[in-house]
Scaffold this motif. Structure first.
Motif, PDB file in Angstrom:
ATOM      1  N   ASN A   9       0.825  -1.213   0.000  1.00  0.00           N
ATOM      2  CA  ASN A   9       0.000   0.000   0.000  1.00  0.00           C
ATOM      3  C   ASN A   9       0.858   1.262   0.000  1.00  0.00           C
ATOM      4  OD1 ASN A   9      -2.299  -1.579   0.043  1.00  0.00           O
ATOM      5  ND2 ASN A   9      -2.575  -1.447   2.268  1.00  0.00           N
ATOM      6  N   VAL A  10       1.882   1.256   0.826  1.00  0.00           N
ATOM      7  CA  VAL A  10       2.776   2.429   0.902  1.00  0.00           C
ATOM      8  C   VAL A  10       3.473   2.663  -0.432  1.00  0.00           C
ATOM      9  CG1 VAL A  10       4.865   3.367   1.970  1.00  0.00           C
ATOM     10  CG2 VAL A  10       3.110   2.267   3.395  1.00  0.00           C
ATOM     11  N   LEU A  11       3.957   1.570  -1.051  1.00  0.00           N
ATOM     12  CA  LEU A  11       4.659   1.705  -2.336  1.00  0.00           C
ATOM     13  C   LEU A  11       3.721   2.257  -3.411  1.00  0.00           C
ATOM     14  CD1 LEU A  11       7.211   1.286  -3.977  1.00  0.00           C
ATOM     15  CD2 LEU A  11       6.453  -1.063  -4.439  1.00  0.00           C
ATOM     16  N   ALA A  12       2.475   1.800  -3.407  1.00  0.00           N
ATOM     17  CA  ALA A  12       1.510   2.302  -4.380  1.00  0.00           C
ATOM     18  C   ALA A  12       1.271   3.797  -4.186  1.00  0.00           C
ATOM     19  CB  ALA A  12       0.202   1.525  -4.245  1.00  0.00           C
ATOM     20  N   TYR A  13       1.195   4.200  -2.905  1.00  0.00           N
ATOM     21  CA  TYR A  13       0.972   5.621  -2.641  1.00  0.00           C
ATOM     22  C   TYR A  13       2.191   6.453  -3.058  1.00  0.00           C
ATOM     23  CZ  TYR A  13      -0.223   9.948  -0.279  1.00  0.00           C
ATOM     24  OH  TYR A  13      -0.492  11.262  -0.012  1.00  0.00           O
ATOM     25  N   VAL A  14       3.378   5.953  -2.721  1.00  0.00           N
ATOM     26  CA  VAL A  14       4.603   6.683  -3.077  1.00  0.00           C
ATOM     27  C   VAL A  14       4.735   6.797  -4.595  1.00  0.00           C
ATOM     28  CG1 VAL A  14       7.130   6.622  -3.000  1.00  0.00           C
ATOM     29  CG2 VAL A  14       5.801   6.104  -0.947  1.00  0.00           C
ATOM     30  N   ASN A  15       4.387   5.735  -5.311  1.00  0.00           N
ATOM     31  CA  ASN A  15       4.435   5.797  -6.780  1.00  0.00           C
ATOM     32  C   ASN A  15       3.461   6.834  -7.309  1.00  0.00           C
ATOM     33  OD1 ASN A  15       6.429   3.886  -7.062  1.00  0.00           O
ATOM     34  ND2 ASN A  15       4.987   2.177  -7.230  1.00  0.00           N
ATOM     35  N   MET A  16       2.289   6.938  -6.672  1.00  0.00           N
ATOM     36  CA  MET A  16       1.336   7.962  -7.071  1.00  0.00           C
ATOM     37  C   MET A  16       1.922   9.357  -6.847  1.00  0.00           C
ATOM     38  SD  MET A  16      -2.379   8.930  -5.477  1.00  0.00           S
ATOM     39  CE  MET A  16      -1.553   9.783  -4.135  1.00  0.00           C
ATOM     40  N   VAL A  17       2.601   9.554  -5.727  1.00  0.00           N
ATOM     41  CA  VAL A  17       3.232  10.842  -5.426  1.00  0.00           C
ATOM     42  C   VAL A  17       4.328  11.146  -6.442  1.00  0.00           C
ATOM     43  CG1 VAL A  17       4.626  12.100  -3.750  1.00  0.00           C
ATOM     44  CG2 VAL A  17       2.651  10.754  -2.988  1.00  0.00           C
ATOM     45  N   CYS A  18       5.131  10.124  -6.775  1.00  0.00           N
ATOM     46  CA  CYS A  18       6.198  10.321  -7.767  1.00  0.00           C
ATOM     47  C   CYS A  18       5.621  10.763  -9.103  1.00  0.00           C
ATOM     48  CB  CYS A  18       6.995   9.025  -7.953  1.00  0.00           C
ATOM     49  SG  CYS A  18       8.129   8.670  -6.606  1.00  0.00           S
ATOM     50  N   ALA A  19       4.518  10.116  -9.516  1.00  0.00           N
ATOM     51  CA  ALA A  19       3.884  10.492 -10.781  1.00  0.00           C
ATOM     52  C   ALA A  19       3.394  11.935 -10.744  1.00  0.00           C
ATOM     53  CB  ALA A  19       2.741   9.535 -11.073  1.00  0.00           C
ATOM     54  N   SER A  20       2.853  12.335  -9.603  1.00  0.00           N
ATOM     55  CA  SER A  20       2.376  13.708  -9.467  1.00  0.00           C
ATOM     56  C   SER A  20       3.526  14.701  -9.494  1.00  0.00           C
ATOM     57  CB  SER A  20       1.579  13.846  -8.167  1.00  0.00           C
ATOM     58  OG  SER A  20       1.207  15.196  -7.962  1.00  0.00           O
ATOM     59  N   LEU A  21       4.606  14.389  -8.733  1.00  0.00           N
ATOM     60  CA  LEU A  21       5.759  15.302  -8.688  1.00  0.00           C
ATOM     61  C   LEU A  21       6.507  15.338 -10.016  1.00  0.00           C
ATOM     62  CD1 LEU A  21       7.151  14.592  -5.114  1.00  0.00           C
ATOM     63  CD2 LEU A  21       5.967  16.637  -5.924  1.00  0.00           C
ATOM     64  N   ARG A  22       6.450  14.246 -10.750  1.00  0.00           N
ATOM     65  CA  ARG A  22       7.099  14.238 -12.063  1.00  0.00           C
ATOM     66  C   ARG A  22       6.500  15.313 -12.967  1.00  0.00           C
ATOM     67  NH1 ARG A  22       7.360   9.201 -16.417  1.00  0.00           N
ATOM     68  NH2 ARG A  22       8.178  10.454 -18.144  1.00  0.00           N
ATOM     69  N   ASN A  23       5.247  15.640 -12.778  1.00  0.00           N
ATOM     70  CA  ASN A  23       4.586  16.687 -13.559  1.00  0.00           C
ATOM     71  C   ASN A  23       4.710  18.069 -12.927  1.00  0.00           C
ATOM     72  OD1 ASN A  23       3.638  14.903 -15.559  1.00  0.00           O
ATOM     73  ND2 ASN A  23       1.920  14.292 -14.252  1.00  0.00           N
ATOM     74  N   SER A  24       4.694  18.121 -11.604  1.00  0.00           N
ATOM     75  CA  SER A  24       4.694  19.429 -10.937  1.00  0.00           C
ATOM     76  C   SER A  24       6.095  20.013 -10.770  1.00  0.00           C
ATOM     77  CB  SER A  24       4.010  19.318  -9.565  1.00  0.00           C
ATOM     78  OG  SER A  24       4.655  18.351  -8.757  1.00  0.00           O
ATOM     79  N   ILE A  25       7.112  19.164 -10.607  1.00  0.00           N
ATOM     80  CA  ILE A  25       8.486  19.684 -10.467  1.00  0.00           C
ATOM     81  C   ILE A  25       8.901  20.474 -11.710  1.00  0.00           C
ATOM     82  CG2 ILE A  25      10.924  19.004 -10.367  1.00  0.00           C
ATOM     83  CD1 ILE A  25      10.103  16.832  -8.360  1.00  0.00           C
ATOM     84  N   PRO A  26       8.711  19.962 -12.972  1.00  0.00           N
ATOM     85  CA  PRO A  26       9.058  20.774 -14.148  1.00  0.00           C
ATOM     86  C   PRO A  26       8.328  22.108 -14.200  1.00  0.00           C
ATOM     87  CG  PRO A  26       8.747  18.491 -14.782  1.00  0.00           C
ATOM     88  CD  PRO A  26       8.311  18.596 -13.358  1.00  0.00           C
ATOM     89  N   LYS A  27       7.068  22.117 -13.746  1.00  0.00           N
ATOM     90  CA  LYS A  27       6.314  23.368 -13.759  1.00  0.00           C
ATOM     91  C   LYS A  27       6.950  24.385 -12.825  1.00  0.00           C
ATOM     92  CE  LYS A  27       1.934  21.082 -14.880  1.00  0.00           C
ATOM     93  NZ  LYS A  27       0.576  20.758 -14.437  1.00  0.00           N
ATOM     94  N   SER A  28       7.344  23.913 -11.665  1.00  0.00           N
ATOM     95  CA  SER A  28       7.988  24.806 -10.702  1.00  0.00           C
ATOM     96  C   SER A  28       9.319  25.323 -11.223  1.00  0.00           C
ATOM     97  CB  SER A  28       8.183  24.068  -9.377  1.00  0.00           C
ATOM     98  OG  SER A  28       8.935  24.855  -8.478  1.00  0.00           O
ATOM     99  N   VAL A  29      10.104  24.417 -11.804  1.00  0.00           N
ATOM    100  CA  VAL A  29      11.422  24.797 -12.314  1.00  0.00           C
ATOM    101  C   VAL A  29      11.290  25.805 -13.454  1.00  0.00           C
ATOM    102  CG1 VAL A  29      13.477  23.947 -13.493  1.00  0.00           C
ATOM    103  CG2 VAL A  29      12.527  22.658 -11.580  1.00  0.00           C
ATOM    104  N   VAL A  30      10.384  25.540 -14.399  1.00  0.00           N
ATOM    105  CA  VAL A  30      10.207  26.437 -15.536  1.00  0.00           C
ATOM    106  C   VAL A  30       9.717  27.807 -15.057  1.00  0.00           C
ATOM    107  CG1 VAL A  30       8.800  26.876 -17.592  1.00  0.00           C
ATOM    108  CG2 VAL A  30       9.850  24.638 -17.246  1.00  0.00           C
ATOM    109  N   TYR A  31       8.778  27.810 -14.132  1.00  0.00           N
ATOM    110  CA  TYR A  31       8.242  29.073 -13.650  1.00  0.00           C
ATOM    111  C   TYR A  31       9.301  29.887 -12.908  1.00  0.00           C
ATOM    112  CZ  TYR A  31       5.321  32.460 -11.241  1.00  0.00           C
ATOM    113  OH  TYR A  31       4.785  33.626 -10.762  1.00  0.00           O
ATOM    114  N   CYS A  32      10.050  29.223 -12.047  1.00  0.00           N
ATOM    115  CA  CYS A  32      11.002  29.944 -11.189  1.00  0.00           C
ATOM    116  C   CYS A  32      12.325  30.252 -11.883  1.00  0.00           C
ATOM    117  CB  CYS A  32      11.271  29.147  -9.919  1.00  0.00           C
ATOM    118  SG  CYS A  32       9.827  28.953  -8.851  1.00  0.00           S
TER     119      CYS A  32
END
Length: 837
Positions: A524-547
């Motif tokens: 269960n924890v691994l599934a949740y962490v993978n979900m977080v990784c997928a989310s951050l994979r999209n949001s980290i580039p947005k933050s980097v490009v913006y900043c």
């Protein structure tokens, strides 16, 4: 032809005014390419007397030793009879000298201004123009007399210095050598002949002059020398009789001296048969005619050299950059403009106009996902670690239904490891942005020009990127921390609740920590962490490009601009400290470019004069050839820098305005050119030039166009060219251009089939009252390749048949023309396409 000598005179004066004396330097020289006549002779050989006889005035300094210590460019201009004679110096442009004694004094004074009162020599020429009805159009360069020993007050090197200066003029292939030798000395010892033979061994550039013929010993004469038997040159020797020293002292009139010279040669028995080609008057005419001939042959090469050198000078000046204003406002504006250029180049890299920005996407698409995949969640979620964290989270009181605190600790310890890839993404983008700063700096020529400003701009941009990196890192890590601080509850609510896998609280404490139960928690924890990784994979580039990326595009140099406004004039100057050698080079190049542009304008003015029909035909022929090459470029898919056609029109300052394309086969059969003179020519009269030229090509033996072209050739014979679609396209283009700019501004030109097209278009327009100047080259005439046929009978047969066909066609055309003339009162000048211009 007289305007050719005047043309060279103008260019020579421009050369001197702008510092081109033909000396060896790192700058291209135009002086060396100009045809000239250099007067060479030893001291006391009679050089000055010959020049004064040609001019008909006593104007040169006289004295013992070296009198001529600077080259004297003497330009003679013939004016109308009865006009007053006068002289002008280039260094005194607004002053006319009518007293030639004052001319002599000014030559001496100007020599001393350059060399001082010493007896040194200088290679900087003096330009003297004399306007008189008694001269021919001519330009001569009087050089210091060759000497064998240095006199008092002269350095020992003076002998070699004079010889080197003379050589620097006469060794150039465009220089005509006027070798002055005294007849009362052995020709074998003549300084002029000796040095002339060394640089012109065949004598093709040398004209020999014998002076002091009247002073030869009794019983001797100069006949063998004058007839070329003693020393043969390509051109006949000319003998002159100058004024004696007594005549000079008595101020004997030059006109009277010329008359006595003519009488001497015509009455002296030894020279009677040569009298028609003796004397200073004949010498002047020979020199003028010969100089005109040489100039005519050299003009195309000079024009090509000028055009080529202008391009080279403009390219180097562009590389060196523009000079900066001296005031504080001008310097501040210049710095701001340079920074804007840099900023624009930097944005082009980020926006994909220039390469480099695509690497940022590679960080998000490859590096970041790969780093996330490399995270070792297995270690965090091993059975031992799960049991340890669950137990520690329970504390002294075990969990009732599910180990919530244990879940939180496991998730937090796993998600926190994503900070590493997030930071790495920020650093990777920062490195790329910094690398693009250096690229943009290198690609901004103006920054290369000013090393101090280059360093400051680079440092300011890097400091801005560093601040942006810190902001970006802070924002990006906050995204990771947010995932740790608040879990997505819905994820766990949607998990299946299986009592056999840990959901039943009635099991013993020992059973709750069995491997199956812990494995389920880890899954269960691994599934949740993978979900977080997928989310951050999209949001980290947005933050980097913006900043980072967006901020770099918006405000990379904002702080630098703010600081720049606080600097005083001295500090601004320090940013624009340029290499003195570069400044000197730029100034020299600008002067030399001004010279070449002036020469280009002068040459084009002469070339485009109304009477110069040869130039007009050359231009028209080149534009027609341009159409041929444009079509070949199309067929062979040569585009951009690989295209071979542009030089055919660009050399004459034309621009390709439109291509005429056949609707059958889509081949290019014609072109419309617009005359676009450079700025240096716009203030000159170019009365003989067109504004537009419509040119048509002939038959091309290429597979893509040959069938259509041959079809139209047949239509020419059948007198049906006017019914073809190609002609309709051509005549419509001609009508539109004439309607837009008028018939006086349009030329027609064509070759072979194209000449038929041009002639027929001209005929059609003439009927409507528009008379177009036309240049027709080789109107079409069909014949077999006779030279390749070996059978003589076949050859004669083809020739005979061709003659019969030609005669028949001519007879038919003549009959048709007579019939047409009977129907019309005005003869049609374009009646037949077979008419040769």
């Amino acid at each position: 032809m007289e305007n050719l000598i005047s043309l060279v005179n103008k260019i020579q004066r421009a050369c001197t005014a702008l510092g081109d004396h033909g000396e060896a330097s790192a700058l291209p020289t135009l002086w060396d390419a100009l045809p000239s006549i250099a007067v060479v002779g030893g001291q006391s050989s009679g050089k000055s007397s010959v020049l004064e006889s040609i001019v008909g005035k006593d104007f040169l300094p006289r004295g013992s030793g070296i009198v001529t210590r600077r080259p004297l460019v003497l330009q003679l201009h013939k004016i109308d009879e009865g006009s007053r004679e006068y002289a002008e110096f280039l260094h005194l442009p607004r002053k006319r000298f009518t007293d030639f004694a004052a001319v002599r004094k000014e030559i001496s004074d100007e020599t001393e201004r350059e060399t001082g009162r010493s007896k040194m020599i200088s290679s900087v020429p003096i330009h003297l123009s004399i306007y008189s009805p008694n001269v021919v159009n001519l330009t001569l360069v009087d050089l210091p007399g060759l000497t064998k020993v240095a006199v008092e007050g002269q350095p020992d090197s003076i002998v070699q210095d004079i010889e080197n200066m003379v050589r620097s003029y006469i060794e150039k292939p465009n220089c005509i050598i006027l070798a002055i030798s005294p007849a009362n000395q052995d020709l074998a010892t003549s300084d002029a002949i000796k040095i002339s033979r060394e640089v012109d061994p065949t004598g093709e550039r040398t004209l020999g002059v014998l002076t002091k013929i009247d002073l030869m010993d009794k019983g001797t004469d100069a006949v063998e020398m004058l007839e070329g038997k003693s020393y043969r040159l390509k051109f006949p020797w000319v003998g002159v009789v100058n004024r004696s020293q007594a005549d000079i002292n008595k101020n004997v009139d030059m006109i009277a001296a010329r008359r006595r010279e003519r009488e001497y040669f015509s009455t002296t028995p030894e020279y009677k048969h040569l009298a028609h080609r003796m004397g200073s008057e004949h010498l002047a005419k020979v020199l003028s005619k010969h100089l005109e001939t040489v100039i005519k042959t050299k003009i195309p090469g000079i024009q090509s050299l000028i055009n080529k050198t202008i391009i080279e000078l403009e390219t180097e000046l562009s590389r060196l950059g523009k000079p900066i204003g001296t005031d504080a406002g001008g310097k501040l504006y210049a710095i701001m403009e340079i920074c804007r250029m840099f900023d624009g180049t930097y944005k082009e890299h980020l926006d994909g106009v220039r390469p480099g920005g695509d690497k940022i996407y590679n960080v998000f698409d490859n590096q970041l996902p790969a780093a996330l995949k490399r995270l070792q969640f297995d270690k965090q979620l091993s059975m031992e670690n799960i049991r340890k964290l669950i137990t520690e989270a329970d504390g002294y009181q075990p969990h009732l239904i599910a180990p919530e605190q244990g879940y939180r600790r496991l998730i937090e310890s796993s998600v926190i490891s994503i900070r590493g890839p997030a930071e790495a993404a920020v650093d990777a983008v920062h490195a790329l942005l910094k690398d693009l700063v250096h690229k943009a700096v290198n690609e901004t020529p103006e920054l290369r020009q000013y090393p101090g400003l280059r360093v400051e701009v680079t440092n300011a941009a890097c400091e801005s990127l560093e601040r942006m990196r810190e902001e970006s890192k802070k924002a990006t890590l906050q995204l990771v921390d947010m995932e740790c601080s608040y879990l997505t509850v819905d994820f766990f609510r949607k998990l299946p609740q299986d009592v056999d896998k840990g959901g039943n609280p009635s099991h013993s404490l020992f059973d709750r920590y069995n491997d199956s139960y812990l494995r389920r928690i880890g899954s269960n924890v691994l599934a949740y962490v993978n979900m977080v990784c997928a989310s951050l994979r999209n949001s980290i580039p947005k933050s980097v490009v913006y900043c980072q990326v967006k901020e770099a595009k918006r405000s990379l140099l904002d702080r630098f601009f703010t600081d720049l406004g606080k600097l005083d004039a001295k500090q601004l100057s320090s940013l624009l400290n340029e290499d003195p050698a570069v400044m000197e080079r730029r100034s020299a190049l600008a002067k030399r470019l001004e010279l070449y542009r002036s020469a280009q304008a002068e040459m084009d003015t002469v070339a485009w004069s109304k009477e110069n029909t040869n130039h007009q035909r050359s231009v028209a022929a080149s534009l027609v050839q341009g159409v041929y090459i444009v079509e070949r470029d199309r067929q062979e898919k040569r585009e951009g820098s690989e295209a071979l056609a542009p030089p055919w029109w660009e050399f004459f300052h034309f621009k390709l305005l439109r291509k005429l394309v056949d609707d059958v086969g889509l081949s290019i059969f014609g072109a419309i050119y617009e005359f676009k003179p450079p700025p240096s020519m716009r203030h000159h009269s170019l009365e003989g030039r067109p504004c537009y030229v419509i040119a048509f090509r002939g038959t091309l033996t290429k597979s893509d166009s040959v069938s259509r072209d041959l079809e139209l050739d047949v239509e020419v014979i059948r007198n049906g060219l006017h019914r073809t679609s190609r002609f309709e396209i051509a005549i419509q283009a001609v009508r539109n251009m004439v309607a837009a700019v008028g018939d006086s501004n349009v030329w027609l030109a064509g070759h072979s089939l194209g000449s038929s097209m041009a002639m027929l278009a001209g005929k059609t327009m003439a009927r409507n009252g528009a008379k177009l100047k036309s240049f027709l080259f080789n109107p079409p005439f069909f014949s077999a390749p006779i030279e390749r046929i070996t059978n003589k009978n076949v050859k004669h047969g083809i020739r005979f048949a061709g003659s019969v066909i030609t005669a028949g066609l001519s007879f038919a055309m003549k009959a048709k023309q007579q019939q047409h003339q009977g129907n019309r009162s005005v003869e049609d000048p374009f009646m037949t396409v077979f008419m040769v211009p």
